[in-house]
Design a protein around this motif. Structure first.
Motif, mmCIF file in Angstrom:
data_model
loop_
_atom_site.group_PDB
_atom_site.id
_atom_site.type_symbol
_atom_site.label_atom_id
_atom_site.label_comp_id
_atom_site.label_asym_id
_atom_site.label_seq_id
_atom_site.Cartn_x
_atom_site.Cartn_y
_atom_site.Cartn_z
ATOM 1 N N LEU A 5 13.912 -7.969 16.955
ATOM 2 C CA LEU A 5 12.924 -9.041 17.034
ATOM 3 C C LEU A 5 11.581 -8.647 16.429
ATOM 4 N N CYS A 6 11.384 -7.397 16.090
ATOM 5 C CA CYS A 6 10.087 -6.912 15.631
ATOM 6 C C CYS A 6 9.905 -7.120 14.127
ATOM 7 N N THR A 7 8.843 -7.831 13.750
ATOM 8 C CA THR A 7 8.542 -8.081 12.343
ATOM 9 C C THR A 7 7.561 -7.047 11.775
ATOM 10 N N CYS A 8 7.260 -6.017 12.550
ATOM 11 C CA CYS A 8 6.313 -4.979 12.144
ATOM 12 C C CYS A 8 6.900 -4.099 11.042
ATOM 13 N N PRO A 9 6.039 -3.508 10.203
ATOM 14 C CA PRO A 9 6.521 -2.621 9.141
ATOM 15 C C PRO A 9 7.301 -1.430 9.683
ATOM 16 N N LYS A 10 8.250 -0.973 8.899
ATOM 17 C CA LYS A 10 9.020 0.217 9.239
ATOM 18 C C LYS A 10 8.752 1.315 8.205
ATOM 19 N N THR A 11 9.099 1.069 6.947
ATOM 20 C CA THR A 11 8.896 2.056 5.889
ATOM 21 C C THR A 11 7.675 1.668 5.065
ATOM 22 N N VAL A 12 6.676 2.565 5.034
ATOM 23 C CA VAL A 12 5.446 2.325 4.295
ATOM 24 C C VAL A 12 5.265 3.471 3.303
ATOM 25 N N LYS A 13 5.217 3.117 2.013
ATOM 26 C CA LYS A 13 5.017 4.117 0.959
ATOM 27 C C LYS A 13 3.614 3.971 0.403
ATOM 28 N N LEU A 14 2.967 5.109 0.180
ATOM 29 C CA LEU A 14 1.594 5.126 -0.317
ATOM 30 C C LEU A 14 1.549 5.792 -1.691
ATOM 31 N N TYR A 15 0.786 5.180 -2.600
ATOM 32 C CA TYR A 15 0.633 5.689 -3.955
ATOM 33 C C TYR A 15 -0.854 5.862 -4.231
ATOM 34 N N SER A 16 -1.255 7.083 -4.553
ATOM 35 C CA SER A 16 -2.648 7.382 -4.838
ATOM 36 C C SER A 16 -2.931 7.145 -6.325
ATOM 37 N N ASN A 17 -4.002 6.388 -6.611
ATOM 38 C CA ASN A 17 -4.495 6.164 -7.976
ATOM 39 C C ASN A 17 -3.451 5.568 -8.915
ATOM 40 N N ARG A 18 -2.619 4.675 -8.421
ATOM 41 C CA ARG A 18 -1.627 3.964 -9.246
ATOM 42 C C ARG A 18 -2.046 2.499 -9.344
ATOM 43 N N GLU A 19 -2.443 2.091 -10.535
ATOM 44 C CA GLU A 19 -2.860 0.704 -10.743
ATOM 45 C C GLU A 19 -1.724 -0.109 -11.342
ATOM 46 N N HIS A 20 -1.823 -1.396 -11.243
ATOM 47 C CA HIS A 20 -0.925 -2.355 -11.879
ATOM 48 C C HIS A 20 0.537 -2.148 -11.508
ATOM 49 N N MET A 21 0.787 -1.894 -10.251
ATOM 50 C CA MET A 21 2.168 -1.779 -9.783
ATOM 51 C C MET A 21 2.661 -3.151 -9.345
ATOM 52 N N GLY A 22 3.938 -3.367 -9.554
ATOM 53 C CA GLY A 22 4.566 -4.605 -9.118
ATOM 54 C C GLY A 22 5.888 -4.280 -8.453
ATOM 55 N N PHE A 23 6.537 -5.289 -7.922
ATOM 56 C CA PHE A 23 7.824 -5.058 -7.272
ATOM 57 C C PHE A 23 8.870 -4.561 -8.264
ATOM 58 N N SER A 24 8.710 -4.902 -9.542
ATOM 59 C CA SER A 24 9.688 -4.491 -10.551
ATOM 60 C C SER A 24 9.600 -3.008 -10.906
ATOM 61 N N ASN A 25 8.427 -2.382 -10.674
ATOM 62 C CA ASN A 25 8.303 -0.964 -11.054
ATOM 63 C C ASN A 25 7.881 -0.041 -9.914
ATOM 64 N N VAL A 26 7.741 -0.528 -8.708
ATOM 65 C CA VAL A 26 7.256 0.300 -7.599
ATOM 66 C C VAL A 26 8.191 1.479 -7.320
ATOM 67 N N ASN A 27 9.471 1.299 -7.515
ATOM 68 C CA ASN A 27 10.415 2.395 -7.263
ATOM 69 C C ASN A 27 10.561 3.346 -8.442
ATOM 70 N N ASP A 28 9.836 3.081 -9.544
ATOM 71 C CA ASP A 28 9.866 3.977 -10.705
ATOM 72 C C ASP A 28 8.974 5.197 -10.503
ATOM 73 N N PHE A 29 8.096 5.160 -9.515
ATOM 74 C CA PHE A 29 7.148 6.241 -9.278
ATOM 75 C C PHE A 29 7.395 6.872 -7.913
ATOM 76 N N PRO A 30 7.292 8.195 -7.830
ATOM 77 C CA PRO A 30 7.428 8.816 -6.502
ATOM 78 C C PRO A 30 6.171 8.535 -5.676
ATOM 79 N N PRO A 31 6.332 8.180 -4.414
ATOM 80 C CA PRO A 31 5.156 7.928 -3.579
ATOM 81 C C PRO A 31 4.411 9.230 -3.270
ATOM 82 N N SER A 32 3.116 9.111 -3.052
ATOM 83 C CA SER A 32 2.317 10.261 -2.625
ATOM 84 C C SER A 32 2.685 10.651 -1.202
#
Length: 195
Positions: free
Chosen positions: A99-126
């Motif tokens: 029933l919980c709509t709260c986030p589970k997996t949160v990935k953080l990217y330092s100094n990465r501009e212009h990311m979209g859903f199409s390329n977010v998995n192309d970069f390793p998260p910080s």
């Protein structure tokens, strides 16, 4: 050594581990550049980021087409990030994760501009934080990989999924804690003349 931080009461340092020199970096966010992809227009990112709004239990940012959110946050000056606090809204049946709509997996990217859903998995998260339902309800800060967040001009947050696996993710509060980096104002320096 795992690249994933686990946000549980025993596995990750929380608010008690935050040093006194660490401050809420809300005053250093460049609000003109903040973007959130896949947000419901009636429940925008300002509800979770801006001071005063994020403390209101009735306000949150909510995903629109599916459970994912992609948030870009630029800072007015270079900062060092120490920890992240994410809080989900109060929900009935929180102990029943479906029933919980709260986030589970949160990935953080330092100094990465212009990311979209199409390329977010192309970069390793910080850094990656896996929140438990109980931890996300408390909203306590989780210590990040400090070495990865030393000279941060911007941070991109990718909320990949939620506790229930449902189509809507809700976040009441997102807060970063850290320090500003003292920089030299190059315009203020006088040219040294050769004699």
């Amino acid at each position: 050594m795992s690249s994933t931080a686990t946000a549980t009461a025993t596995a990750a340092p929380t608010a008690s581990a935050i040093q006194r020199s660490q401050v809420d970096l809300v005053d250093f966010i460049d609000w003109s550049g903040v973007e959130c992809l896949n947000q419901n227009s009636a429940h925008s990112i300002a509800n979770a980021l801006k001071q005063g709004y994020r403390e209101d239990d009735g306000l949150n940012v909510e995903s629109d087409a599916d459970e994912q959110l992609l948030v870009y946050i630029p800072f007015l000056q270079v900062v060092k990030l120490h920890s992240l606090a994410v809080k989900g809204p109060e929900e009935e049946g929180i102990l029943v994760n479906f029933l919980c709509t709260c986030p589970k997996t949160v990935k953080l990217y330092s100094n990465r501009e212009h990311m979209g859903f199409s390329n977010v998995n192309d970069f390793p998260p910080s850094d990656t934080v896996e929140f438990s339902a109980e931890n996300i309800q408390a909203g306590k800060p989780v210590v990040l990989k400090y070495v990865k967040f030393q000279n941060v001009r911007s941070v991109t947050i990718f909320i990949e999924d939620n506790q229930s696996g449902g189509d809507v993710t809700k976040v009441q509060k997102i807060a970063f804690f850290g320090t500003t980096v003292e920089t030299t104002d190059m315009k203020g320096l006088k040219k040294i003349e050769d004699h």
